[in-house]
Every structure is written in C-alpha cells, then in structure tokens.
Design an enzyme around this catalytic site. Structure first.
Site, short mmCIF file in Angstrom:
data_model
loop_
_atom_site.label_atom_id
_atom_site.label_comp_id
_atom_site.label_asym_id
_atom_site.label_seq_id
_atom_site.Cartn_x
_atom_site.Cartn_y
_atom_site.Cartn_z
N LYS A 45 11.90 -49.84 -24.16
CA LYS A 45 12.70 -50.73 -24.96
C LYS A 45 14.20 -50.46 -24.80
CE LYS A 45 9.13 -50.63 -28.52
NZ LYS A 45 8.81 -50.02 -29.85
N GLY A 46 14.53 -49.24 -24.37
CA GLY A 46 15.90 -48.76 -24.50
C GLY A 46 16.97 -49.55 -23.78
N ASP A 102 18.19 -47.23 -19.41
CA ASP A 102 19.16 -46.78 -20.40
C ASP A 102 19.71 -45.40 -20.03
OD1 ASP A 102 16.72 -45.51 -20.90
OD2 ASP A 102 16.65 -46.02 -23.02
N ASP A 105 17.31 -38.70 -17.79
CA ASP A 105 17.41 -37.36 -18.36
C ASP A 105 16.82 -36.39 -17.33
OD1 ASP A 105 17.47 -35.14 -20.00
OD2 ASP A 105 16.37 -36.03 -21.64
N LYS A 133 22.28 -37.89 -17.80
CA LYS A 133 22.57 -36.59 -18.40
C LYS A 133 22.90 -35.61 -17.29
CE LYS A 133 20.79 -37.42 -22.73
NZ LYS A 133 19.63 -36.80 -23.37
N PHE A 154 21.28 -34.98 -27.06
CA PHE A 154 20.48 -36.14 -27.45
C PHE A 154 21.40 -37.17 -28.10
CE2 PHE A 154 17.32 -38.68 -29.67
CZ PHE A 154 16.37 -38.81 -28.67
N VAL A 155 21.34 -38.39 -27.60
CA VAL A 155 22.19 -39.46 -28.11
C VAL A 155 21.35 -40.66 -28.54
CG1 VAL A 155 24.26 -38.82 -26.80
CG2 VAL A 155 22.56 -40.32 -25.75
N ASP A 161 16.91 -44.66 -29.02
CA ASP A 161 16.34 -44.44 -30.35
C ASP A 161 16.02 -42.98 -30.62
OD1 ASP A 161 14.10 -44.33 -28.46
OD2 ASP A 161 12.85 -44.24 -30.25
N ARG A 167 18.41 -48.11 -32.53
CA ARG A 167 18.65 -48.87 -31.30
C ARG A 167 19.74 -49.91 -31.51
NH1 ARG A 167 14.44 -47.69 -27.73
NH2 ARG A 167 12.39 -47.33 -28.65
P1 IMP Z 1 13.42 -38.68 -18.38
O1 IMP Z 1 12.06 -39.06 -17.88
O2 IMP Z 1 13.47 -37.25 -18.84
O3 IMP Z 1 14.53 -39.01 -17.40
O4 IMP Z 1 13.67 -39.47 -19.72
C1 IMP Z 1 13.94 -40.80 -19.73
C2 IMP Z 1 13.55 -41.41 -21.06
O5 IMP Z 1 13.60 -40.48 -22.16
C3 IMP Z 1 14.56 -42.48 -21.39
O6 IMP Z 1 14.19 -43.73 -20.82
C4 IMP Z 1 14.58 -42.47 -22.90
O7 IMP Z 1 13.56 -43.31 -23.39
C5 IMP Z 1 14.28 -41.06 -23.27
N1 IMP Z 1 15.51 -40.30 -23.53
C6 IMP Z 1 16.07 -39.34 -22.76
N2 IMP Z 1 17.18 -38.85 -23.30
C7 IMP Z 1 17.38 -39.54 -24.45
C8 IMP Z 1 18.41 -39.49 -25.48
O8 IMP Z 1 19.38 -38.74 -25.45
N3 IMP Z 1 18.23 -40.35 -26.52
C9 IMP Z 1 17.18 -41.21 -26.61
N4 IMP Z 1 16.21 -41.30 -25.67
C10 IMP Z 1 16.32 -40.47 -24.60
MG MG Z 2 13.85 -45.59 -21.94
#
Ligand code: IMP
Ligand code: MG
Length: 177
Positions: A45-46, A102, A105, A133, A154-155, A161, A167
């Site tokens: 959704k982000g 969005d 990470d 990040k 974390f943001v 969200d 959101r």
């Molecule tokens: P990754 O797989 O670790 O890269 O994480 C990606 C997903 O984790 C994103 O699409 C978000 O849904 C969630 N996420 C990662 N960091 C944040 C944050 O700081 N705030 C909110 N959601 C996050």
């Molecule tokens: Mg996401």
C-alpha cells in the site's frame, strides 16, 4: 492536530521537499522514456501517494497498475518472505516497466519483486523508489530513480505506516517506537 502520539517524531522530509523532488524525478522519467511510454507498477500500500504525485509530474502517456504485497515479519522488520496479496492486471511482456516503491530498507522485498516481475519478460525493468535507507541493503539494489537517501530510522507518513496508521500524513516523520 488530532494525531497526538508521543512516538511521532520530527519531520524528516517536508511536503515542499517531497513535491520538489518528485517534480525532478518526473522530469527525468519524461526524458528517459520519451520514445517508449512506461507502465508504472505501484507497490501497495505504501507507494500510493508517491505514485499519484509522480504520474502527474510525468509528461508522457503512461499506464499504471497496482500490485499488493505483504512481507512476513514484525511491524518494523521484514523477513524477505513476500506474499502477493493482489497481482497485476496488466501483462508485462514487451512493456517498459518501472516499479514504484515507497522505501528500500533491506532490499529483500525489492529483490523478490524484481525476480517475480522479471520472469514475465518485460522489455525493460527499472525501479523508482521514494526512499532508500542508507547502509542496510545486503546487495546493491541497482536503483534507477531514488527520491531521498535517509538514515536507517523508522519513518512514517506519505504512504508509510506503522500498524496501518499514519499513511495519510502529508510529510515523512520519524517514529520513535
Ligand atoms: P525491505 O524488504 O527491508 O527493503 O522493506 C521494504 C518494506 O518494509 C517497505 O516496502 C515498507 O513496507 C516496509 N518498511 C521499511 N522501512 C520502513 C519504515 O521506515 N517505515 C514504514 N515501513 C517501512
Ligand atoms: Mg511497502
């Protein structure tokens, strides 16, 4: 403001900064895809507010589609195991596809998406992410378009969200859990 939560921290990226940078990303995509209008795949959704502002900053006949994924893990850490909650309506074969995310990470979610969409034989596949990040990706995720690089905090807001909330904030803020 009605959202009084002691965990809500300072603004990391203001509405004005978001709009200015998204304008630049739109102009870049407009130039890069002038001869091959892209299909933008919004990762729900982000990425929904980002997609909505980004498409209006692109001066090309783009198409859009939506894919919803959910990653297993705690509320603030992903496990890399991703489940498709809603798949695309569009066929990707021969299309110039841009994944609109969005935040990257760990990069695990994006790695999964690249593999999953890559096997559908798009003519090209690039990524446009609003946020990255710093320093957390296990592999260099090769991102064509990046809005902002931010510290690994974390943001929330502007699509992001915590427990499905915030959101709708118009800017991006720290969330001190
Ligand atoms: P990754 O797989 O670790 O890269 O994480 C990606 C997903 O984790 C994103 O699409 C978000 O849904 C969630 N996420 C990662 N960091 C944040 C944050 O700081 N705030 C909110 N959601 C996050
Ligand atoms: Mg996401």
């Amino acid at each position: 403001m009605a959202m009084e939560d002691p965990h809500l921290g300072k603004v990391v990226i203001s509405t004005e900064e978001l709009q200015a940078r998204i304008g630049e990303l739109g102009a870049e995509i407009t130039a890069d895809y002038a001869d091959r209008p892209p299909l933008l795949v919004c990762i729900l959704k982000g990425a929904f507010p980002f997609l909505a502002d980004l498409v209006r900053a692109i001066d090309l006949p783009v198409e859009i589609d939506f894919m919803a994924v959910s990653s297993y893990g705690s509320s603030t850490k992903t496990s890399g195991i991703v489940r498709i909650v809603k798949d695309l309506d569009a066929e990707l074969k021969g299309r110039h596809v841009i994944i609109v995310e969005d935040v990257v990470d760990s990069g695990l979610t994006l790695g999964y998406l690249r593999r999953n969409l890559g096997v559908r034989e798009p003519a090209s596949l690039e990524v446009c992410t609003l946020l990255v990040k710093e320093g957390l990706q296990r592999v260099d995720p090769d991102l064509a378009y990046v809005g902002f690089r931010i510290p690994p905090d974390f943001v929330i807001g502007y699509g992001l969200d915590v427990g499905e909330k915030y959101r709708n904030l118009p800017d991006i803020r720290l969330y001190e859990g």
